[in-house]
Design an enzyme around this catalytic site. Structure first.
Site, mmCIF file in Angstrom:
data_model
loop_
_atom_site.group_PDB
_atom_site.id
_atom_site.type_symbol
_atom_site.label_atom_id
_atom_site.label_comp_id
_atom_site.label_asym_id
_atom_site.label_seq_id
_atom_site.Cartn_x
_atom_site.Cartn_y
_atom_site.Cartn_z
ATOM 1 N N GLU A 266 0.837 -1.217 0.000
ATOM 2 C CA GLU A 266 0.000 0.000 0.000
ATOM 3 C C GLU A 266 0.865 1.258 0.000
ATOM 4 O OE1 GLU A 266 -2.858 -0.267 3.193
ATOM 5 O OE2 GLU A 266 -3.489 -2.244 2.510
ATOM 6 N N HIS A 284 -8.336 0.838 1.751
ATOM 7 C CA HIS A 284 -8.126 0.433 3.154
ATOM 8 C C HIS A 284 -8.999 1.268 4.114
ATOM 9 C CE1 HIS A 284 -5.073 -1.567 6.082
ATOM 10 N NE2 HIS A 284 -6.289 -1.466 6.620
HETATM 11 C C1 DGY Z 1 -6.681 -2.265 11.695
HETATM 12 O O1 DGY Z 1 -7.062 -1.738 12.735
HETATM 13 O O2 DGY Z 1 -5.844 -3.160 11.687
HETATM 14 C C2 DGY Z 1 -7.293 -1.754 10.456
HETATM 15 O O3 DGY Z 1 -6.738 -2.303 9.318
HETATM 16 C C3 DGY Z 1 -7.228 -0.249 10.455
HETATM 17 O O4 DGY Z 1 -8.236 0.221 9.658
#
Ligand code: DGY
Length: 325
Positions: A266, A284
């Site tokens: 990402e 995401h």
């Molecule tokens: C997490 O809390 O691991 C999520 O991916 C954040 O959005």
């Protein structure tokens, strides 16, 4: 004297208001990812820090930040930091479980339904001005109701996704290292081996944390086990799926489609995935509701205040933990 706090990214307003009242900020956080050197400099000046999943915190940084007592990770997943190094140097690490379970499960369902029913393509068609009206053959998707849902990882988020499947009269299969204790889930959630789940499911959704064991858990071999009509949904962590293998499987028709909220590198998205119409891509946003993001910030602050007061951190992570992604 207020304790010093480093925050690597700007957090939603209600959280920042408390931060400004209770702490001395090392520097004003921006709404962009800090460079590795800025991150390290910030961590080295603080008593406590809030960091996000884009911040890579390695052993060298952890050892350099001698003043730091607690690293509050603003996420439930914590694959972005070297937990063993933190533990070795006595640095407390915390995460934000529970408060994002519903938002992530809801987003999983939004992505699942949007992928199955081609929602984004439909929106684009209407906006393009090229829509000529109702057609018996236009944008045909696949039914979700009554189908078989395969859940890889039956932690908090996996179970919340499973509960929502009841409204769609789905058969729920799941896979994880150990079957759930009988008391945890309804008998209707059936345990399968990974390959068994992949072979039987119409839609497969991933909810394991990213660890060395789950990196590329779904690769070419696993994709070949899936039905040619199946969809793959990933709202956990990108590297759990081998993106190159997924792109190949979608191009060859090994599986029918994918809905992705997370990526291997990402914010880079695999070039083939980005051009396939049968792939739905989100940036995401699993936990991206105001309520969840404020609660995540408040949990970070609770943990920090506890540690600075000499109390145990309610959400301390220990190296053997697994958890949700
Ligand atoms: C997490 O809390 O691991 C999520 O991916 C954040 O959005």
């Amino acid at each position: 004297m207020r304790p010093t706090l480093y925050i690597s990214r700007l957090l939603p307003n209600p959280v920042m208001a408390i931060v400004r009242e209770r702490f001395q900020l090392v520097q004003e956080p921006l709404d962009t990812l800090p460079s590795p050197s800025a991150l390290r400099a910030g961590l080295c000046q603080a008593d406590a820090a809030i960091v996000t999943l884009g911040d890579r915190i390695d052993a060298a940084t952890i050892h350099a930040a001698v003043r730091l007592k607690i690293l509050a990770n603003y996420a439930v997943g914590y694959n972005n930091l070297d937990l063993a190094a933190a533990q070795a140097r006595g640095l407390i690490v915390t995460n934000t479980p529970d408060v994002l379970t519903d938002s992530t499960a809801d987003l999983t369902w939004a992505l699942l339904l949007a992928t199955a029913r081609r929602i984004v393509e439909g929106d684009a068609l209407v906006r393009s001005g090229a829509w000529t009206g109702w057609s018996p053959t236009q944008l045909l998707g696949t039914d979700v109701s009554g189908k078989t849902l395969g859940i890889i990882g039956m932690g908090r988020i996996g179970q919340a996704v499973a509960q929502r499947a009841a409204g769609f009269r789905m058969t729920v299969l799941y896979h994880q290292r150990q079957p759930l204790a009988a008391a945890t889930g309804p008998q209707k959630w059936e345990y399968r081996s990974l390959h068994g789940l992949l072979e039987e499911s119409d839609i497969v959704t991933i909810h394991v944390p990213l660890t060395p064991d789950t990196r590329h858990l779904v690769g070419a071999r696993e994709l070949r086990r899936m039905k040619p009509t199946a969809l793959l949904i990933n709202t956990a962590r990108g590297p759990i799926v081998d993106e190159g293998a997924l792109a190949e499987a979608l191009t060859q028709g090994t599986i029918a489609g994918a809905g992705l909220d997370v990526y291997e590198d990402e914010p880079v998205v695999h070039h083939t995935l980005a051009r396939l119409h049968q792939v739905l891509l989100l940036p995401h946003i699993g936990s991206a509701t105001l309520q969840a993001r404020v609660s995540m910030g408040l949990i970070c602050l609770d943990n920090i205040l506890a540690v600075l007061d000499g109390r145990p951190a309610p959400n301390q992570i220990h190296a053997h933990g697994g958890g949700d992604a």
